[in-house]
Each structure stands twice: as C-alpha cells, then as structure tokens.
Design a protein around this motif. Structure first.
Motif, PDB file in Angstrom:
ATOM      1  N   UNK A   1      33.784  34.501  49.944  1.00 12.52           N
ATOM      2  CA  UNK A   1      32.564  33.704  50.090  1.00 12.52           C
ATOM      3  C   UNK A   1      32.078  33.191  48.737  1.00 12.52           C
ATOM      4  N   UNK A   2      32.230  34.015  47.692  1.00 12.68           N
ATOM      5  CA  UNK A   2      31.764  33.601  46.369  1.00 12.68           C
ATOM      6  C   UNK A   2      32.671  32.526  45.756  1.00 12.68           C
ATOM      7  N   UNK A   3      33.828  32.306  46.370  1.00 18.52           N
ATOM      8  CA  UNK A   3      34.752  31.290  45.865  1.00 18.52           C
ATOM      9  C   UNK A   3      34.375  29.894  46.328  1.00 18.52           C
ATOM     10  N   UNK A   4      33.507  29.802  47.362  1.00 22.10           N
ATOM     11  CA  UNK A   4      32.987  28.510  47.814  1.00 22.10           C
ATOM     12  C   UNK A   4      34.086  27.481  48.089  1.00 22.10           C
ATOM     13  N   UNK A   5      35.203  27.959  48.651  1.00 25.94           N
ATOM     14  CA  UNK A   5      36.256  27.037  49.056  1.00 25.94           C
ATOM     15  C   UNK A   5      37.183  26.565  47.963  1.00 25.94           C
ATOM     16  N   UNK A   6      37.072  27.122  46.747  1.00 26.22           N
ATOM     17  CA  UNK A   6      37.911  26.676  45.623  1.00 26.22           C
ATOM     18  C   UNK A   6      39.165  27.542  45.562  1.00 26.22           C
ATOM     19  N   UNK A   7      40.337  26.961  45.798  1.00 24.43           N
ATOM     20  CA  UNK A   7      41.573  27.757  45.886  1.00 24.43           C
ATOM     21  C   UNK A   7      41.880  28.566  44.630  1.00 24.43           C
ATOM     22  N   UNK A   8      41.660  27.996  43.456  1.00 22.38           N
ATOM     23  CA  UNK A   8      41.985  28.723  42.229  1.00 22.38           C
ATOM     24  C   UNK A   8      41.111  29.962  42.075  1.00 22.38           C
ATOM     25  N   UNK A   9      39.871  29.890  42.515  1.00 27.35           N
ATOM     26  CA  UNK A   9      38.999  31.065  42.483  1.00 27.35           C
ATOM     27  C   UNK A   9      39.509  32.130  43.443  1.00 27.35           C
ATOM     28  N   UNK A  10      39.956  31.694  44.618  1.00 24.52           N
ATOM     29  CA  UNK A  10      40.525  32.627  45.591  1.00 24.52           C
ATOM     30  C   UNK A  10      41.750  33.307  44.997  1.00 24.52           C
ATOM     31  N   UNK A  11      42.609  32.509  44.380  1.00 19.57           N
ATOM     32  CA  UNK A  11      43.825  33.063  43.778  1.00 19.57           C
ATOM     33  C   UNK A  11      43.490  34.025  42.641  1.00 19.57           C
ATOM     34  N   UNK A  12      42.486  33.657  41.815  1.00 22.07           N
ATOM     35  CA  UNK A  12      42.081  34.500  40.691  1.00 22.07           C
ATOM     36  C   UNK A  12      41.658  35.882  41.177  1.00 22.07           C
ATOM     37  N   UNK A  13      40.776  35.907  42.172  1.00 18.99           N
ATOM     38  CA  UNK A  13      40.257  37.189  42.643  1.00 18.99           C
ATOM     39  C   UNK A  13      41.312  37.954  43.453  1.00 18.99           C
ATOM     40  N   UNK A  14      42.101  37.224  44.227  1.00 17.91           N
ATOM     41  CA  UNK A  14      43.148  37.881  45.004  1.00 17.91           C
ATOM     42  C   UNK A  14      44.196  38.527  44.114  1.00 17.91           C
ATOM     43  N   UNK A  15      44.649  37.782  43.106  1.00 15.85           N
ATOM     44  CA  UNK A  15      45.703  38.311  42.234  1.00 15.85           C
ATOM     45  C   UNK A  15      45.194  39.474  41.387  1.00 15.85           C
ATOM     46  N   UNK A  16      43.874  39.503  41.100  1.00 13.95           N
ATOM     47  CA  UNK A  16      43.325  40.615  40.315  1.00 13.95           C
ATOM     48  C   UNK A  16      43.357  41.921  41.104  1.00 13.95           C
ATOM     49  N   UNK A  17      43.512  41.828  42.434  1.00 14.86           N
ATOM     50  CA  UNK A  17      43.530  43.018  43.289  1.00 14.86           C
ATOM     51  C   UNK A  17      44.910  43.302  43.869  1.00 14.86           C
ATOM     52  N   UNK A  18      45.918  42.565  43.407  1.00 11.51           N
ATOM     53  CA  UNK A  18      47.248  42.670  44.012  1.00 11.51           C
ATOM     54  C   UNK A  18      47.766  44.106  43.974  1.00 11.51           C
ATOM     55  N   UNK A  19      48.134  44.604  45.149  1.00 14.90           N
ATOM     56  CA  UNK A  19      48.701  45.951  45.326  1.00 14.90           C
ATOM     57  C   UNK A  19      47.794  47.049  44.777  1.00 14.90           C
ATOM     58  N   UNK A  20      46.512  46.776  44.744  1.00 11.55           N
ATOM     59  CA  UNK A  20      45.548  47.800  44.330  1.00 11.55           C
ATOM     60  C   UNK A  20      44.735  48.186  45.568  1.00 11.55           C
ATOM     61  N   UNK A  21      44.830  49.428  45.989  1.00  9.55           N
ATOM     62  CA  UNK A  21      44.184  49.840  47.231  1.00  9.55           C
ATOM     63  C   UNK A  21      42.992  50.755  46.990  1.00  9.55           C
ATOM     64  N   UNK A  22      42.505  50.727  45.766  1.00  7.66           N
ATOM     65  CA  UNK A  22      41.334  51.527  45.404  1.00  7.66           C
ATOM     66  C   UNK A  22      40.085  50.827  45.935  1.00  7.66           C
ATOM     67  N   UNK A  23      39.406  51.438  46.889  1.00  6.04           N
ATOM     68  CA  UNK A  23      38.240  50.827  47.526  1.00  6.04           C
ATOM     69  C   UNK A  23      37.170  50.454  46.512  1.00  6.04           C
TER      70      UNK A  23
END
Length: 874
Positions: free
Chosen positions: A383-405
C-alpha cells in the motif's frame, strides 16, 4: 544529503548578494566592499562543497564543516535583511508627520550612526568566520570544482532493450494502448515532408516502469512485422547529439544482424565510427536508415532544450513514411515539447498487480503458499508503494527468503526513507530526478516534508511559505514573486513531482505522491521536523517545524535555538491553545519568518510579537476567541501576509496598520461597521485582499485606487451593497460568494477603466437574473468563469461568444440554464479546454456525453465533466 542542501543555501545567498537591490543598498550604507569580499569567499566555499559531496562518507568532521557553513549563510542572510528593515523604517518615519516619532527613531538603535556601527561589527564577524571555513576546507583536502562544468548529479545506468516478458506484471493494457498508437498512421499529416516522423512520449515519475513498458512494446513480435528496423538508444543525462546518432547507428547495426537469416551466435561486427565528425556520422546514419520504416526508442530523456531536440529530430528523420519514435521521460513539458501526439501518462499498477509483483520478489516460486501470514503483511506493505513497481521490487527484494515476522513488520511500519537502499532501489531512482532540478526548485521541494502524507496542498499556501522564506527571488526587482512561485509549481508538475493537479484559475490544488513525500523527508532530514505525539526530540539546528497533532505541544520539546525560521499547523482543526508556548516561541525565535497559528484558540496575541522583526507571514485565521490585536503588530515592517479570516470575535483593527508597508496579502474578518480609509490607502503593495464574514460592513471602502491589487474576495458579507471596481485598475481575480444585498450592476453607469480580469467566480447569488454589463470589458482577458448556485439565472452572458481566451468554464447548481451558447456558436470558444457541469438538470439533458443533443458541439474539448444532478426525479 546535507551537502547538497548546504550547497543550495550558499547558492541562494550568492544570488541575493549579486542582485541589483542588495548592491544598491550596500552602497548606500557604505558596506559594498565588505559584502563583495563575503561574496568572493562564498563562491570559493561553494566550489569546495561540490568536492565535499563526493567525500561525504569519509569523515564526520567534514559533515560538521558543512553545518558551520549553513550557520554562517543563515547569519549573513539576517544581516542583509537588517539593511532592508532599516530602509523600511526610514520610509515609515519619512511618511509620518510626527516629530516625536522622528526623535525616537534617532535615539533608537536604528538611527544611521548606531546602525552603521552595529552592522560593521556583524559583517566583520561573518567575513572572519567565512574566511576560516574556507581555509578549513583545504585542510580536509578539498579542491574547488567548477560549478558550471561539474555539478554533482547522480547518474543512471544505461538501459538496454532486452526484457523477459513473463516478468512484466500488470502492463498488458498499457502495452496494447502503445502498440495501437504505433500502428496508427501519423495523426497530423500524409506521412511525408516535415511530418514524416511521429513521436510518442511515455511520461511518469521515476520507478513507474516507463522503460520496462517500452521494452515490452519493443520486443512484441508485431513490431517486427510493422517496422523493418528497430533501434534502442538510452539517452539519460547527456543529450549529446553526436553520441545519440552514434548509438542509433550501432543499434541499427545490431538490429540488421539480429534479424538476418544467418546465425548470430558470433560477435556482431560494428564498424568503428567513434572518430568520425558529426557530418560523417549523419551521412552514415542516412545510409543505414534511408528508405526503411523504423522504430526508434529514446529512453530516459532529460533534455529541456527545444533547439537541441529539433536539431536531433531533423537529423534522425531519414526513414520511410510511417517511421515512429517512442520517448520515455519523467518530464511532462519535455514530453509535450518532443511529442506530436498527446503524451501517454503512465499510471500506477493496480493493488492486485502490486501484490503479485511483491510476491515474485519476496519469495521463491511457490514459497508464499507456506507463509500466508507474511503475504498478509505484504498486502499492507505494498500500500505504501502507491502502485510504483520499483518501490514494490525494492521492498520485496529486501525481504527475499527472510521469514522473520519482526523483519516484515519493521518494513511495514517504517518509512521507506528509513530503510536501507541499494543503488537500483526506489529512493536512488527518485533522487535522480531531485538531483536534476535547479537549486531553487530543490530548496522549495524540501518543504513538502512538513505536511502529512496524502495532504491536499493549496497552491497559494505553499507558495506563500516559499516567498516568506526568501526562496523565491526576482533578480531585477520587478518580477512578480507570486507569478515566479507559480512557475515553480508548474515546473515541479512538469517533472512529475505533483499529482492530482486541479487548476481553477484563481486557485490551484494538488497532491504529492507518497513516495515523493518520502523523498522530501529524505532530502530535508535534520532541518525539517514534523511534530506529533511520538516526537521525543527536536534537533537544535532545526529550521522548520510543522505540528500535526494538538497533544504534542510540550514546552520542553522545542529547541533553544535562534535557527527556527518557520512554524506551521498544516492539519485542519489542529492549532495552538497555549499562550505560554506562543510566548516562548516569540522570545526564542527572533529570526522567525513564517508563523502559522491557524485554528488556534488563544484569546490574546502578545505585544512582544513586534520583536519578530523578520516575520513575513502571520496566519491567525479561524481563531474564534481572539478579540483584539496589539497595536505593536504595526511594527512588523517586513510582514507580507496577515490572515485574519474566520476570527469571528475580532472587534477592531489595530492602529498603525498603514505602517505595514510590505503587506501583499490581507484577509479580514471583523465586527466593525467602518474601516479606516487612511490606513488602507497606504498599503501600496497590497496584491490580495479578502473580506470574510464581515456581517456589519455596508461599505468596504471609499478611498482612492489600490493600483497593485490583483485578487479581491468578498465572502458572506451580507450588508455589502456595491463593489467599487474602479478602485482596482489591475484586478485579475474577483471572487464573490453569498453576499445577499450586493448589486453587481451598480457601477454600470460609471466611466470606469476597462477591466483586465482573468478569473471570475460568482457563488450563491440567489437573485441573479443576468450578468452585469461590465463583464463585456473582460472578453479579451477572461480565462476562468465559475458560476455556482444561481437558481434564477437563465442565460450565460452573450459576450461569452467573444471570450477568445476562456480556458475553464464551471457551472454548478443553475437549474434554469438550458444551454451554454447557441450550438452554432460553440466553435468560437477556441481556447476552452476544461468544462464542468454539476447539478444542472437542463444542461445535463442537453450536453450529457454521447446522447445529449448538444454533445457533438462540446465533444472536442480536452476535459469534459458532466454529472447527473443529485436527487433527480425519475
């Protein structure tokens, strides 16, 4: 970021030192040589700051050195303002016939001899401090960098046309729209001559996916069937025509080899053309492209020089008819300049597409099914990415394979600018746009950080803040500051920093994308603080304070520093309740320029307000308890804006209002029956004047002309009977709302100067049957006409047919209006680009989209909004 910000402050101060006004005043007070020495040293320091930008991560002491420069620049600015203030004191004393005032002036610290001695000491102190930091800069190993040839700007990596179509999410419909444009014939001609090259711009903020979309289109198989030659050129920061043509030739060579029937697994041969001159390079381009229908993509264009673009366009226009060029850019005005079809404005991804993209970057294939709780948090994160794909990718990749809640919750709850960013993440991508802005825009942009996210900005509010803080300057002293500030707004919009812009002529509103707000927070840092209930500390060096929650006003929270320049309450309904806090601000912040106390509820304004000699803007609007203002307020000779609208208990204006010779904006609510003519007649620089809820005023004024007035508003003044329009020879905006006894036609018989009005807004005129005759005088200039709730109005003025500059026509709640003009006359409104009709049943029947009988007459207008009347009976 402090380095770039300090550079901007130094640049701003240098602009002032070199301006004609400051050079004249420095000669008058005998300090010209001293200020010239400061200017020369500051020029050297500014060049050292560029080298400091590149070494910013090396040592903490360097950061402190830059902070010292900021303090010195601020102090120097205050010294310059003292000269301005002294000049205004002289003007007031000269205009006064009071001998006692002249005697008091001589024996005060502001008499010429005492003033010169005081300023000499201050100038020497600044000069010595500046000399020291200049010397200290060389101790850090800094060297001067030429500002013109080497302004530090972040560079973007070169792009390439390859893309995995399966990795592109949510852009299918955009791709089809662009392909549809590419498949259509040239919209402006027959495909030859000067119109043989069609240019299609794709525009949007950084990180939105313009390049990805262009790749998506470029690699579609249909393009190979339509175009014999496809070329991809990443232009980026350097718009060098020769280099662009060389890249085009090389890309054409790649295209020829890759489409050939021979195998292409070996190295593609490219001839060495780097040493050829421009004539030879152009000749080689013509050999490659002549007679071929081509598609050329110019990706990531930043050039703003129209002459450069026209030159390049003429050189690359060598293909067969039907050739197309696709341009990606972040700049709306650049897109309009380059394109000959309307720009394709790229919107954000849908929430569903955002989540799909996020899952792709945050999990390995199928892994998300094992962690539904994390996917649920991911929905909140995107929601904080407001539809901007690069923001989605930035936040998604920062959590890649990290399952710490806790890690996921941290990302969800943190501002993006607080998260670690890699080179290709969203903030670096957005900062590139920031780096490309001229220094005056960078300074102004940082002030968006003072308002909360999703805030609706009123153009006049933010530009008043910029003007008050000296960020808007007229180099020749004659340019209108408000007009310059409005140009800043337009430029920020053209650079995709603003969204949801609605221009109503007399005023404009807009929003700032959440990610752009994050960028503003990132670049402003310690100098700007938005105070809420969670704020526990305000840095001592803070310059601008925004208070967004009432319960955050702890006396001990505010720094004991003289550096604060602005305090504001941006949230509607949030204001100051404590007079003791106000006393503290007045005593501490002597250099305050902007004080917004709107929606406050204190009863008295302290007499000590006069100590804020540098104050430019004072907003007391919507304070329903305040009854009087101290007479000492008239000593604020620098005050440019005084807002008292909505102060319903205000009984009387203070004496000496006419001494406030810098006033440019004045809004009034008062219980008075009569206003002092002498006081208002002296406000020669007044540009905006408004009367709100003045229930007792029958006559607004009778004095002579106000030659500078450009905007005049009268709202809910029920006893006012007439408007002396002859008083305003330069009036551009007239706003009248809910004035029951006002007769708009009362001055029809007078020989008044021709009106040059641009914006007319009439609202809640229940008895209005026809327009006044003086509207005929506005036909050559009127750009906006707004008519709201005039239930007895049957016709718009006949002279509407001659309004050749009318851009905006808004009609609301006018049930008897059946048509705008005769159908055969609508074509005369050649400039009309925005038509809005709400709650007008007869107009709706005749003009409703597609099926109204007059719809064909208005279908060509750029923006048409016609809503079905609410509560319409069936």
């Amino acid at each position: 970021m402090a380095e770039k910000f300090v550079f901007d402050i130094a640049e701003s101060l240098l602009k002032k030192l070199t301006s004609y006004a400051y050079q004249e005043v420095s000669r008058a007070y005998g300090v010209y040589e001293d200020l010239q020495r400061i200017k020369d040293t500051l020029t050297i320091v500014k060049c050292l700051l560029l080298d400091a930008e590149e070494k910013k991560n090396q040592q903490y002491a360097l950061h402190e050195w830059q902070r010292q420069i900021q303090y010195i620049c601020s102090d120097a600015e205050y010294v310059l303002e003292e000269f301005e203030l002294q000049d205004k004191r002289k003007q007031v004393v000269k205009a006064s016939r009071s001998t006692s005032m002249k005697v008091r002036h001589f024996f005060s610290t502001s008499n010429p001899l005492a003033f010169r001695i005081k300023m000499a000491h201050q100038i020497k102190d600044i000069r010595d401090r500046l000399d020291k930091v200049s010397t200290d800069g060389t101790k850090f190993g800094l060297t001067t960098i030429n500002v013109e040839s080497r302004l530090v700007v972040q560079r973007r990596e070169m792009t390439y046309p390859d893309v995995d179509a399966s990795s592109v999410i949510g852009r299918e419909s955009d791709k089809e729209e662009i392909i549809k444009l590419l498949m259509q014939p040239h919209p402006q001609g027959n495909g030859d001559g000067d119109k043989s090259l069609c240019v299609i711009p794709i525009v949007g903020i950084g990180g939105l996916g313009k390049t990805t979309l262009a790749k998506f289109v470029f690699n579609d198989k249909r393009m190979d069937q339509i175009f014999q030659l496809k070329m991809w050129v990443c232009v980026s920061n350097d718009f060098d025509i020769r280099k662009i043509i060389i890249k085009t030739i090389n890309s054409a060579t790649d295209s020829i080899f890759s489409s050939a029937s021979a195998p292409t697994s070996g190295l593609i041969h490219q001839e060495n053309i780097n040493n050829l001159d421009i004539v030879q390079v152009v000749s080689r381009l013509r050999q490659k492209n002549s007679g071929q229908k081509f598609l050329l993509v110019l990706d990531d264009v930043w050039n703003e020089d129209r002459a450069n673009w026209i030159e390049l366009k003429d050189l690359i226009k060598v293909g067969a008819p039907g050739s197309k060029t696709m341009v990606t850019t972040r700049n709306n005005s650049m897109a309009s300049m380059m394109g000959n079809v309307p720009p394709y404005v790229l919107e954000g991804l849908s929430p569903k597409s955002c989540l799909s993209l996020f899952v792709k970057w945050a999990f390995k294939d199928g892994q998300e099914e094992k962690h539904p709780n994390l996917v649920e948090i991911g929905e909140e994160i995107v929601k904080k990415c407001q539809g901007v794909p690069l923001a989605v990718r930035t936040l998604g990749s920062s959590l890649f394979s990290n399952f710490d809640l806790s890690k996921w919750e941290f990302v969800r709850d943190s501002e993006i600018w607080n998260l670690k960013q890699k080179k290709d993440d969203i903030l670096p991508a957005l900062k590139l746009s920031y780096d490309q802005m001229p220094f005056y825009l960078r300074q102004c942009f940082a002030y968006f950080s003072l308002q909360p996210k999703d805030y609706t900005f009123l153009c006049d509010d933010i530009t008043s803040l910029w003007i008050s803080l000296g960020l808007v300057q007229s180099l020749n002293g004659r340019e209108n500051l408000e007009s310059i500030a409005r140009e800043y707004i337009d430029e920020l919009h053209s650079r995709s920093f603003l969204q949801d812009v609605n221009d109503f002529g007399s005023f404009c509103v807009f929003k700032v994308h959440d990610l752009i707000h994050d960028l503003a927070l990132y670049v402003s840092r310690e100098d700007f603080v938005a105070v809420d209930s969670h704020t526990r500390n305000i840095p001592q060096q803070v310059r601008n304070i925004s208070i967004v929650e009432n319960d955050s006003l702890d006396n001990d929270l505010f720094p004991k520093s003289r550096s604060v320049r602005s305090i504001l309450f941006p949230v509607l309904g949030v204001g100051l309740e404590s007079e003791s806090v106000l006393d503290i601000w007045v005593s501490r912040y002597k250099y305050l320029r902007y004080l917004d106390l709107s929606d406050s509820s204190f009863e008295t304004l302290p007499s000590s307000i006069a100590k804020l000699e540098h104050l430019r803007f004072l907003d007391l609007s919507c304070n329903e308890k305040i009854k009087r203002l101290p007479n000492s307020i008239s000593k604020l000779l620098n005050l440019q804006a005084l807002l008292l609208n909505g102060c319903m208990e205000l009984e009387i204006f203070p004496k000496g209002l006419g001494n406030m010779i810098s006033l440019r904006q004045l809004y009034i609510t008062t219980k008075q029956f009569v206003l002092s003519e002498n006081e208002f007649a002296r406000l020669n620089h007044l540009r905006t004047l408004g009367f709100y809820y003045c229930y007792n005023l029958k006559f607004l004024f009778k004095w002579d002309q106000l030659p500078s007035l450009e905007s005049f508003s009268v709202v809910s003044c029920g006893r006012v009977e007439s408007l002396p329009l002859f008083t305003f020879p330069n009036l551009q905006t007239l706003y009248i709302d809910n004035c029951k006894k006002l007769n708009l036609s009362v001055y029809n018989e007078l020989q008044i100067q021709t009106l040059r009005m641009r914006n007319l807004h009439l609202e809640n005129f229940l008895e209005l049957l026809t327009f006044p005759r003086w509207i005929e005088d506005t036909t050559d200039t009127l750009e906006t006409l707004i008519v709201v709730n005039c239930p007895n109005l049957k016709n718009l003025p006949k002279c509407l047919i001659t309004m050749s500059r009318l851009k905006r026509l808004y009609i609301r709640e006018c049930p008897l209006l059946r048509r705008i003009l005769l159908p055969s006359d609508m074509h005369h409104l050649t400039a009309l680009e925005d038509l809005q009709i709400y709650d007008c049943p007869e107009l709706y029947k005749n003009y409703q989209p597609q099926c109204g009988k007059y719809w064909p007459m208005i279908a060509h207008i750029k923006s048409v909004s016609i809503e079905e009347p609410s509560g319409e009976e069936e």
